[in-house]
Design a protein around this motif. Sequence first.
Motif, PDB file in Angstrom:
ATOM      1  N   ALA A 160       0.826  -1.207   0.000  1.00 21.51           N
ATOM      2  CA  ALA A 160       0.000   0.000   0.000  1.00 21.51           C
ATOM      3  C   ALA A 160       0.861   1.258   0.000  1.00 21.51           C
ATOM      4  O   ALA A 160       0.539   2.252  -0.660  1.00 21.51           O
ATOM      5  N   GLN A 161       1.974   1.213   0.732  1.00 22.18           N
ATOM      6  CA  GLN A 161       2.866   2.368   0.761  1.00 22.18           C
ATOM      7  C   GLN A 161       3.476   2.625  -0.616  1.00 22.18           C
ATOM      8  O   GLN A 161       3.658   3.779  -1.025  1.00 22.18           O
ATOM      9  N   ASN A 162       3.785   1.558  -1.351  1.00 17.75           N
ATOM     10  CA  ASN A 162       4.265   1.725  -2.727  1.00 17.75           C
ATOM     11  C   ASN A 162       3.265   2.527  -3.557  1.00 17.75           C
ATOM     12  O   ASN A 162       3.637   3.421  -4.327  1.00 17.75           O
ATOM     13  N   CYS A 163       1.980   2.183  -3.402  1.00 12.92           N
ATOM     14  CA  CYS A 163       0.933   2.879  -4.164  1.00 12.92           C
ATOM     15  C   CYS A 163       0.796   4.324  -3.712  1.00 12.92           C
ATOM     16  O   CYS A 163       0.639   5.235  -4.540  1.00 12.92           O
ATOM     17  N   ARG A 164       0.841   4.534  -2.414  1.00 14.52           N
ATOM     18  CA  ARG A 164       0.722   5.903  -1.908  1.00 14.52           C
ATOM     19  C   ARG A 164       1.814   6.794  -2.504  1.00 14.52           C
ATOM     20  O   ARG A 164       1.545   7.918  -2.950  1.00 14.52           O
ATOM     21  N   GLU A 165       3.042   6.287  -2.521  1.00 13.76           N
ATOM     22  CA  GLU A 165       4.155   7.099  -3.011  1.00 13.76           C
ATOM     23  C   GLU A 165       4.099   7.288  -4.522  1.00 13.76           C
ATOM     24  O   GLU A 165       4.307   8.401  -5.025  1.00 13.76           O
ATOM     25  N   ARG A 166       3.817   6.213  -5.266  1.00 14.87           N
ATOM     26  CA  ARG A 166       3.806   6.319  -6.725  1.00 14.87           C
ATOM     27  C   ARG A 166       2.691   7.254  -7.200  1.00 14.87           C
ATOM     28  O   ARG A 166       2.878   8.039  -8.135  1.00 14.87           O
ATOM     29  N   LEU A 167       1.534   7.177  -6.556  1.00 13.03           N
ATOM     30  CA  LEU A 167       0.375   7.967  -6.978  1.00 13.03           C
ATOM     31  C   LEU A 167       0.313   9.325  -6.296  1.00 13.03           C
ATOM     32  O   LEU A 167      -0.586  10.121  -6.571  1.00 13.03           O
ATOM     33  N   GLN A 168       1.254   9.566  -5.371  1.00 14.70           N
ATOM     34  CA  GLN A 168       1.391  10.860  -4.697  1.00 14.70           C
ATOM     35  C   GLN A 168       0.118  11.247  -3.943  1.00 14.70           C
ATOM     36  O   GLN A 168      -0.352  12.387  -3.995  1.00 14.70           O
ATOM     37  N   LEU A 169      -0.450  10.273  -3.226  1.00 15.85           N
ATOM     38  CA  LEU A 169      -1.634  10.543  -2.417  1.00 15.85           C
ATOM     39  C   LEU A 169      -1.244  11.376  -1.204  1.00 15.85           C
ATOM     40  O   LEU A 169      -0.174  11.187  -0.626  1.00 15.85           O
ATOM     41  N   ALA A 170      -2.131  12.296  -0.798  1.00 19.47           N
ATOM     42  CA  ALA A 170      -1.799  13.233   0.270  1.00 19.47           C
ATOM     43  C   ALA A 170      -2.997  13.464   1.181  1.00 19.47           C
ATOM     44  O   ALA A 170      -4.137  13.109   0.849  1.00 19.47           O
ATOM     45  N   GLU A 171      -2.732  14.070   2.350  1.00 20.95           N
ATOM     46  CA  GLU A 171      -3.795  14.375   3.311  1.00 20.95           C
ATOM     47  C   GLU A 171      -4.875  15.258   2.713  1.00 20.95           C
ATOM     48  O   GLU A 171      -6.033  15.217   3.139  1.00 20.95           O
ATOM     49  N   MET A 184      -8.388  -6.858  -4.344  1.00 20.13           N
ATOM     50  CA  MET A 184      -7.096  -6.267  -4.016  1.00 20.13           C
ATOM     51  C   MET A 184      -6.911  -4.877  -4.623  1.00 20.13           C
ATOM     52  O   MET A 184      -6.186  -4.048  -4.067  1.00 20.13           O
ATOM     53  N   TYR A 185      -7.563  -4.594  -5.736  1.00 22.24           N
ATOM     54  CA  TYR A 185      -7.482  -3.247  -6.305  1.00 22.24           C
ATOM     55  C   TYR A 185      -8.109  -2.233  -5.356  1.00 22.24           C
ATOM     56  O   TYR A 185      -7.513  -1.203  -5.026  1.00 22.24           O
ATOM     57  N   GLY A 186      -9.318  -2.526  -4.876  1.00 24.00           N
ATOM     58  CA  GLY A 186      -9.988  -1.606  -3.976  1.00 24.00           C
ATOM     59  C   GLY A 186      -9.320  -1.502  -2.621  1.00 24.00           C
ATOM     60  O   GLY A 186      -9.257  -0.422  -2.024  1.00 24.00           O
ATOM     61  N   LEU A 187      -8.790  -2.623  -2.124  1.00 26.84           N
ATOM     62  CA  LEU A 187      -8.176  -2.629  -0.796  1.00 26.84           C
ATOM     63  C   LEU A 187      -6.722  -2.168  -0.834  1.00 26.84           C
ATOM     64  O   LEU A 187      -6.350  -1.173  -0.208  1.00 26.84           O
ATOM     65  N   GLY A 188      -5.886  -2.915  -1.567  1.00 26.98           N
ATOM     66  CA  GLY A 188      -4.446  -2.690  -1.493  1.00 26.98           C
ATOM     67  C   GLY A 188      -3.946  -1.507  -2.276  1.00 26.98           C
ATOM     68  O   GLY A 188      -2.929  -0.901  -1.917  1.00 26.98           O
ATOM     69  N   ALA A 189      -4.642  -1.149  -3.368  1.00 25.76           N
ATOM     70  CA  ALA A 189      -4.179  -0.035  -4.199  1.00 25.76           C
ATOM     71  C   ALA A 189      -4.904   1.266  -3.896  1.00 25.76           C
ATOM     72  O   ALA A 189      -4.393   2.341  -4.219  1.00 25.76           O
ATOM     73  N   ALA A 190      -6.092   1.178  -3.285  1.00 23.86           N
ATOM     74  CA  ALA A 190      -6.906   2.379  -3.068  1.00 23.86           C
ATOM     75  C   ALA A 190      -7.107   2.687  -1.585  1.00 23.86           C
ATOM     76  O   ALA A 190      -6.641   3.713  -1.079  1.00 23.86           O
ATOM     77  N   PHE A 191      -7.797   1.799  -0.852  1.00 24.78           N
ATOM     78  CA  PHE A 191      -8.206   2.123   0.513  1.00 24.78           C
ATOM     79  C   PHE A 191      -7.027   2.235   1.474  1.00 24.78           C
ATOM     80  O   PHE A 191      -6.869   3.249   2.170  1.00 24.78           O
ATOM     81  N   LEU A 192      -6.194   1.204   1.554  1.00 22.97           N
ATOM     82  CA  LEU A 192      -5.077   1.253   2.503  1.00 22.97           C
ATOM     83  C   LEU A 192      -4.093   2.376   2.179  1.00 22.97           C
ATOM     84  O   LEU A 192      -3.619   3.064   3.102  1.00 22.97           O
ATOM     85  N   PRO A 193      -3.745   2.627   0.900  1.00 26.58           N
ATOM     86  CA  PRO A 193      -2.902   3.793   0.614  1.00 26.58           C
ATOM     87  C   PRO A 193      -3.542   5.109   1.043  1.00 26.58           C
ATOM     88  O   PRO A 193      -2.842   6.019   1.507  1.00 26.58           O
ATOM     89  N   ALA A 194      -4.860   5.226   0.892  1.00 26.57           N
ATOM     90  CA  ALA A 194      -5.544   6.449   1.324  1.00 26.57           C
ATOM     91  C   ALA A 194      -5.412   6.640   2.827  1.00 26.57           C
ATOM     92  O   ALA A 194      -5.177   7.759   3.315  1.00 26.57           O
ATOM     93  N   VAL A 195      -5.561   5.552   3.592  1.00 24.15           N
ATOM     94  CA  VAL A 195      -5.420   5.636   5.050  1.00 24.15           C
ATOM     95  C   VAL A 195      -3.989   6.005   5.424  1.00 24.15           C
ATOM     96  O   VAL A 195      -3.754   6.829   6.318  1.00 24.15           O
ATOM     97  N   ALA A 199      -5.695  10.658   3.921  1.00 15.96           N
ATOM     98  CA  ALA A 199      -6.684  11.281   3.040  1.00 15.96           C
ATOM     99  C   ALA A 199      -8.096  10.887   3.463  1.00 15.96           C
ATOM    100  O   ALA A 199      -8.299   9.891   4.171  1.00 15.96           O
ATOM    101  N   ASN A 200      -9.077  11.650   3.024  1.00 13.88           N
ATOM    102  CA  ASN A 200     -10.469  11.267   3.220  1.00 13.88           C
ATOM    103  C   ASN A 200     -10.862  10.236   2.169  1.00 13.88           C
ATOM    104  O   ASN A 200     -10.316  10.210   1.064  1.00 13.88           O
ATOM    105  N   VAL A 201     -11.822   9.382   2.522  1.00 14.93           N
ATOM    106  CA  VAL A 201     -12.228   8.277   1.656  1.00 14.93           C
ATOM    107  C   VAL A 201     -13.733   8.333   1.439  1.00 14.93           C
ATOM    108  O   VAL A 201     -14.506   8.377   2.403  1.00 14.93           O
ATOM    109  N   ALA A 202     -14.146   8.338   0.170  1.00 19.03           N
ATOM    110  CA  ALA A 202     -15.565   8.277  -0.194  1.00 19.03           C
ATOM    111  C   ALA A 202     -15.841   6.907  -0.794  1.00 19.03           C
ATOM    112  O   ALA A 202     -15.456   6.631  -1.932  1.00 19.03           O
ATOM    113  N   LEU A 203     -16.472   6.029  -0.014  1.00 22.21           N
ATOM    114  CA  LEU A 203     -16.788   4.679  -0.475  1.00 22.21           C
ATOM    115  C   LEU A 203     -18.105   4.695  -1.241  1.00 22.21           C
ATOM    116  O   LEU A 203     -19.062   5.367  -0.846  1.00 22.21           O
TER     117      LEU A 203
END
Length: 488
Positions: A160-171, A184-195, A199-203
Amino acid sequence: MTTKLHLRREDLLASRTVISDANSQLALSDCAQLFAALDELTAESGIGEDQAVALACDNDVASAVTLLYLLARGQGVYLAHPVADDTPDSDALAALPAFCSHLLLPAAGIDADARPARMLATGNDSTGSQCAGRLYAATSGSTGTPRIAVHSHPLLWRNAQNCRERLQLAETDCIAIPVPLFHMYGLGAAFLPAVLAGANVALIGDTNVLRYLQREAASKPSVAYLTPSFAHSLLRVRKSPRQYRLTVLAGDRAPASTFDAYEQKHGCVVCLYGSTELGAIAAGSPDDPAATRRETSGRLMPGVELAAAGEDSPAVLGFRHASGCAGYADAAGRAQPGELLLDGVYRTSDLGELDAAGYLRIHGRRDHTVNRDGQLVSFSAVEQALSQLDAIVAAVVCSNGETPRGAQLTAVCVAADKALDAREIRQQVRSVLAHYAIPDTFLWWDALPRLPSGKPDRQAIQTQLAQADAPASLDRTTTSTAASAAHD
């Protein structure tokens, strides 16, 4: 939030993330009472950390908070599909893996004074199952029998940290997630990197375009995780531009025309490539040039090594991933050998290559490529071309038999307009496909059956074609109605 390989409860309670769904929202910093209620629930149920529970995981606040609680606790957890009934019957419980002693059912809504989930005993004895610190995720089964991939919690967070850094997700981001959390796309690439980013999450659950637009208006996301087919549908419905900081596409390759049209209307798009077994394998960066983001899946993630099988170019791809799964498990939780994971290499059926600049280029699937008139025809290339026609909303190409020209091709399509003009369709198809790539038969269905990941269920389509016993006709406008209840 400080980057760690395993977020503890105190880390979550210090987070600035606010999670919302269509009916409620909750700040993680306000979850102390809910976490305490879940402590009581697991204690009352006699569940030890070495045991695994199944979580009926939907795209809602209760599921998301319960999942984070289980990960922070180090609990073994199996990601189960959402349950339609409040009280599943014995058959539904029996279908869960034997290593799951209980099923957690998240509440319909979040109430600070109530427990966010209910616990049901499955009747399985998982004593001594040694599932602590593991997450079990079922593969999609898009090309074979689904398996259970086993991930360790620390490596899941690293992925998840790999995704956060590559996609430049921020608070400062609000991230829209209409793709399933149990995938795994929704969990490992989206939700956990957002946490991780705070960042805020809109499910968004039970996603269709209109429901997505309603949630978009309410939550005002800056980042969205979509599939190419959903992005294409969004383009058809939306009339005016709406800028995102970033849109991530995964699941299938996006046609260049869809990519360009979406980027013009919505802003920067990157493609992500991954699997249930390895999580995110490669992804584009917002800093990459537009042509690179359109034509490639980006560079490999940290810890990923290409191990292509064969000397041809493009080759059948294989990968090693330091943050990938530990292997497969059977229904009892025991390690299970799998031909896709041998010697630490995950073998895909995808054809691709790394270009000179180190970007991953996917050219289709080995098992979705046939020979026609001496030419190699990729199903995905035909599907992408057909999907660009105004008359076609979605298309899946299958091979079912042989003709004098080579493999017989059938295109199963969803029409944009019920009043089809056969002559016009033929003319449009000739404008986008070479003669040898034009399917022999077109079948028009009301909807394509789809997997929970959003991908077309090719096995279900092949089964329906076999049951229909359609003749090997060269009539290019045969009409049929699918009996599937699935929707695009």
